[in-house]
Design a protein around this motif. Structure first.
Motif, PDB file in Angstrom:
ATOM      1  N   ALA A 134      55.065 -38.340 134.221  1.00  0.00           N
ATOM      2  CA  ALA A 134      54.149 -38.016 135.544  1.00  0.00           C
ATOM      3  C   ALA A 134      53.528 -37.107 135.837  1.00  0.00           C
ATOM      4  CB  ALA A 134      55.347 -38.043 136.909  1.00  0.00           C
ATOM      5  N   GLY A 135      52.127 -37.101 136.093  1.00  0.00           N
ATOM      6  CA  GLY A 135      51.486 -36.130 136.311  1.00  0.00           C
ATOM      7  C   GLY A 135      49.951 -36.095 135.518  1.00  0.00           C
ATOM      8  N   SER A 136      49.257 -35.398 135.875  1.00  0.00           N
ATOM      9  CA  SER A 136      47.958 -35.441 134.843  1.00  0.00           C
ATOM     10  C   SER A 136      48.252 -34.546 133.771  1.00  0.00           C
ATOM     11  CB  SER A 136      46.861 -34.252 135.935  1.00  0.00           C
ATOM     12  OG  SER A 136      47.760 -33.084 136.008  1.00  0.00           O
ATOM     13  N   LEU A 137      47.410 -34.675 132.681  1.00  0.00           N
ATOM     14  CA  LEU A 137      47.657 -33.992 131.402  1.00  0.00           C
ATOM     15  C   LEU A 137      46.634 -32.630 131.489  1.00  0.00           C
ATOM     16  CD1 LEU A 137      47.167 -37.094 129.157  1.00  0.00           C
ATOM     17  CD2 LEU A 137      49.204 -36.184 130.000  1.00  0.00           C
ATOM     18  N   PRO A 138      47.295 -31.601 130.859  1.00  0.00           N
ATOM     19  CA  PRO A 138      46.368 -30.492 130.887  1.00  0.00           C
ATOM     20  C   PRO A 138      45.478 -30.523 129.995  1.00  0.00           C
ATOM     21  CG  PRO A 138      48.508 -30.369 129.746  1.00  0.00           C
ATOM     22  CD  PRO A 138      48.419 -31.684 129.962  1.00  0.00           C
ATOM     23  N   PRO A 139      44.553 -29.381 129.854  1.00  0.00           N
ATOM     24  CA  PRO A 139      43.714 -29.313 128.888  1.00  0.00           C
ATOM     25  C   PRO A 139      44.161 -29.200 127.587  1.00  0.00           C
ATOM     26  CG  PRO A 139      43.071 -27.569 130.498  1.00  0.00           C
ATOM     27  CD  PRO A 139      44.494 -28.284 130.859  1.00  0.00           C
ATOM     28  N   GLY A 140      43.658 -29.694 126.399  1.00  0.00           N
ATOM     29  CA  GLY A 140      44.002 -29.964 124.994  1.00  0.00           C
ATOM     30  C   GLY A 140      44.854 -31.067 124.626  1.00  0.00           C
ATOM     31  N   VAL A 141      45.258 -31.889 125.704  1.00  0.00           N
ATOM     32  CA  VAL A 141      45.913 -32.932 125.537  1.00  0.00           C
ATOM     33  C   VAL A 141      45.376 -34.229 125.456  1.00  0.00           C
ATOM     34  CG1 VAL A 141      47.915 -34.198 126.308  1.00  0.00           C
ATOM     35  CG2 VAL A 141      48.138 -31.732 126.248  1.00  0.00           C
ATOM     36  N   ARG A 142      45.372 -34.912 124.410  1.00  0.00           N
ATOM     37  CA  ARG A 142      44.725 -36.360 124.334  1.00  0.00           C
ATOM     38  C   ARG A 142      45.142 -37.389 125.322  1.00  0.00           C
ATOM     39  NH1 ARG A 142      47.011 -36.467 119.333  1.00  0.00           N
ATOM     40  NH2 ARG A 142      48.012 -38.489 119.954  1.00  0.00           N
ATOM     41  N   ASP A 143      44.328 -38.201 125.781  1.00  0.00           N
ATOM     42  CA  ASP A 143      44.492 -39.201 126.785  1.00  0.00           C
ATOM     43  C   ASP A 143      45.742 -40.062 126.565  1.00  0.00           C
ATOM     44  OD1 ASP A 143      42.309 -38.225 128.339  1.00  0.00           O
ATOM     45  OD2 ASP A 143      40.939 -39.622 127.415  1.00  0.00           O
ATOM     46  N   ASP A 144      45.893 -40.255 125.300  1.00  0.00           N
ATOM     47  CA  ASP A 144      46.831 -41.201 124.923  1.00  0.00           C
ATOM     48  C   ASP A 144      48.320 -40.463 124.698  1.00  0.00           C
ATOM     49  OD1 ASP A 144      46.370 -39.894 122.475  1.00  0.00           O
ATOM     50  OD2 ASP A 144      46.050 -41.831 121.357  1.00  0.00           O
ATOM     51  N   PHE A 145      48.278 -39.259 125.211  1.00  0.00           N
ATOM     52  CA  PHE A 145      49.654 -38.521 124.912  1.00  0.00           C
ATOM     53  C   PHE A 145      50.876 -39.219 125.534  1.00  0.00           C
ATOM     54  CE2 PHE A 145      52.700 -35.318 126.903  1.00  0.00           C
ATOM     55  CZ  PHE A 145      53.129 -34.724 125.677  1.00  0.00           C
ATOM     56  N   TYR A 146      50.819 -39.841 126.694  1.00  0.00           N
ATOM     57  CA  TYR A 146      51.963 -40.637 127.244  1.00  0.00           C
ATOM     58  C   TYR A 146      52.229 -41.892 126.358  1.00  0.00           C
ATOM     59  CZ  TYR A 146      51.884 -37.756 131.526  1.00  0.00           C
ATOM     60  OH  TYR A 146      51.907 -36.882 132.726  1.00  0.00           O
ATOM     61  N   VAL A 147      51.418 -42.024 125.704  1.00  0.00           N
ATOM     62  CA  VAL A 147      51.619 -43.350 124.612  1.00  0.00           C
ATOM     63  C   VAL A 147      52.625 -42.808 123.561  1.00  0.00           C
ATOM     64  CG1 VAL A 147      50.985 -45.134 123.027  1.00  0.00           C
ATOM     65  CG2 VAL A 147      49.721 -44.688 125.434  1.00  0.00           C
ATOM     66  N   ASP A 148      52.003 -41.448 123.141  1.00  0.00           N
ATOM     67  CA  ASP A 148      52.787 -40.978 121.935  1.00  0.00           C
ATOM     68  C   ASP A 148      54.271 -40.643 122.503  1.00  0.00           C
ATOM     69  OD1 ASP A 148      50.502 -40.783 120.581  1.00  0.00           O
ATOM     70  OD2 ASP A 148      50.117 -38.586 120.926  1.00  0.00           O
ATOM     71  N   VAL A 149      54.499 -40.162 123.610  1.00  0.00           N
ATOM     72  CA  VAL A 149      55.983 -40.071 124.091  1.00  0.00           C
ATOM     73  C   VAL A 149      56.745 -41.208 124.141  1.00  0.00           C
ATOM     74  CG1 VAL A 149      57.332 -39.431 126.064  1.00  0.00           C
ATOM     75  CG2 VAL A 149      55.083 -37.961 125.415  1.00  0.00           C
ATOM     76  N   ILE A 150      55.869 -42.340 124.810  1.00  0.00           N
ATOM     77  CA  ILE A 150      56.968 -43.499 124.824  1.00  0.00           C
ATOM     78  C   ILE A 150      57.055 -44.058 123.398  1.00  0.00           C
ATOM     79  CG2 ILE A 150      56.481 -46.042 125.439  1.00  0.00           C
ATOM     80  CD1 ILE A 150      54.607 -45.140 127.651  1.00  0.00           C
ATOM     81  N   GLU A 151      56.300 -44.121 122.455  1.00  0.00           N
ATOM     82  CA  GLU A 151      56.486 -44.438 121.119  1.00  0.00           C
ATOM     83  C   GLU A 151      57.691 -43.727 120.597  1.00  0.00           C
ATOM     84  OE1 GLU A 151      52.805 -44.518 119.367  1.00  0.00           O
ATOM     85  OE2 GLU A 151      52.032 -46.581 119.914  1.00  0.00           O
ATOM     86  N   ALA A 152      57.564 -42.579 120.579  1.00  0.00           N
ATOM     87  CA  ALA A 152      58.503 -41.720 119.964  1.00  0.00           C
ATOM     88  C   ALA A 152      59.875 -41.852 120.478  1.00  0.00           C
ATOM     89  CB  ALA A 152      58.393 -40.242 120.198  1.00  0.00           C
ATOM     90  N   VAL A 153      60.045 -42.185 121.642  1.00  0.00           N
ATOM     91  CA  VAL A 153      61.320 -42.271 122.429  1.00  0.00           C
ATOM     92  C   VAL A 153      61.915 -43.739 122.066  1.00  0.00           C
ATOM     93  CG1 VAL A 153      62.435 -42.570 124.733  1.00  0.00           C
ATOM     94  CG2 VAL A 153      61.060 -40.778 124.294  1.00  0.00           C
ATOM     95  N   ARG A 154      61.042 -44.551 122.329  1.00  0.00           N
ATOM     96  CA  ARG A 154      61.610 -46.099 121.717  1.00  0.00           C
ATOM     97  C   ARG A 154      61.884 -46.213 120.155  1.00  0.00           C
ATOM     98  NH1 ARG A 154      57.266 -49.417 125.546  1.00  0.00           N
ATOM     99  NH2 ARG A 154      58.472 -49.229 127.450  1.00  0.00           N
TER     100      ARG A 154
END
Length: 317
Positions: A134-154
């Motif tokens: 949840a929430g916005s992404l800070p500077p330096g983090v790619r737009d697909d960061f949450y996709v990386d998290v989802i893929e890593a957890v799954r």
């Protein structure tokens, strides 16, 4: 257990005025408060207040004053060491509930920082029922960061991975919908309109329009969508159907964090095994409770309004 990720936390300073804000003028305030904020932390605080185990993952420097405010919230936090201090967001409210919010961009994260956050989320998610990103992404983090998290957890947990809810906006939300296949997204009506490339939704039949737009995403790209509509309540769209819910009457104190509390209410109801209609009803009740509290306080079960939350079945799947 429920896990939340707040990659761009904030120290939320709320200033209450006794009359409408006068831009360009000088006026006194009647009160001020500070809360540990950021969408995931707001969700975690509401979940913890309901007596459900929760772990909040966030980047945080060891010497950050934010840590003292976070500790007062009594949530269990899993922090990832970074350089720089948490941003401060300022919210100004007046007696009518009108809210003005100024959000700073946050601490820039390096690629190594971002990778460490992903690893921390994977570790914290073992055995969890829900993971809330949840929430916005800070500077330096790619737009697909949450996709990386989802893929890593799954990848780590396979069929035992938690259900994943995402509450963000703009390119980050678009990336999740394009590639992440989350179990739930929670946009508001403006964020949903932007996501599907439409102008602001008409207010006449907002719930039905929102449900029709969400249906273009559910279940082909996301399993479910909880769309918050402010004073008009919320809409839930799943593979089984669509429902709308109108909030009970409340006195609005601050709308900041109301959507986060709605998401917390939904997840808590699902955690308890509730049917879709009851999950939506609980979400709207939690959102209304948050809007009735000053600052970004997380509602407790005792804060929930007692008025009726009327749920309407809009359509089958």
């Amino acid at each position: 257990m429920i896990v939340t990720l707040t990659v761009n936390p904030s120290l939320d300073r709320t200033i209450a005025l006794d009359q409408p804000l006068r831009p360009g003028g000088v006026q006194g305030a009647v009160s001020a408060r500070e809360d540990a904020g950021g969408k995931g932390i707001n969700v975690a605080r509401a979940v913890s207040s309901a007596g459900v185990d929760v772990v909040a993952v966030l980047p945080l420097a060891a010497d950050d004053p934010f840590d003292a405010v976070l500790r007062r919230s009594s949530i269990v936090a899993h922090t990832v060491a970074v350089d720089g201090h948490v941003r401060a967001n300022v919210t100004i409210t007046d007696p009518s509930g009108e809210t003005t919010k100024l959000n700073l961009p946050g601490v820039a994260l390096s690629e190594a920082d971002a990778a460490a956050v992903v690893a921390a989320v994977v570790q914290a998610s073992e055995g969890a029922r829900w993971l809330v990103l949840a929430g916005s992404l800070p500077p330096g983090v790619r737009d697909d960061f949450y996709v990386d998290v989802i893929e890593a957890v799954r990848h780590a947990y396979g069929a035992s991975a938690p259900q994943i809810a995402v509450d963000t906006s703009g390119p980050a939300l678009a990336s999740v919908v394009a590639r992440g296949r989350p179990d739930l997204i929670k946009p508001n009506d403006d964020e949903l309109a932007e996501l599907v490339g439409r102008p602001a939704l008409p207010q006449g039949d907002l719930a039905r329009t929102a449900s029709e737009l969400a249906r273009a995403l559910v279940p082909s790209r996301v399993a479910a969508a909880l769309v918050t509509l402010g004073s008009a309540g919320a809409v839930l769209v799943t593979a089984e159907g669509a429902w709308s819910a109108a909030p009970p009457a409340i006195r609005v104190a601050s709308t900041v964090g109301a959507g986060d509390s709605s998401l917390a209410g939904y997840v808590l109801a699902d955690f308890a095994g509730a049917a879709p209609e009851e999950r939506l009803r609980h979400a709207v009740r939690y959102g209304a409770a948050a809007a009735s509290l000053p600052g970004t306080q997380a509602p407790t079960p005792a804060d929930l309004p007692v008025g009726d939350v009327i749920v309407t079945h809009l359509s089958p799947a």
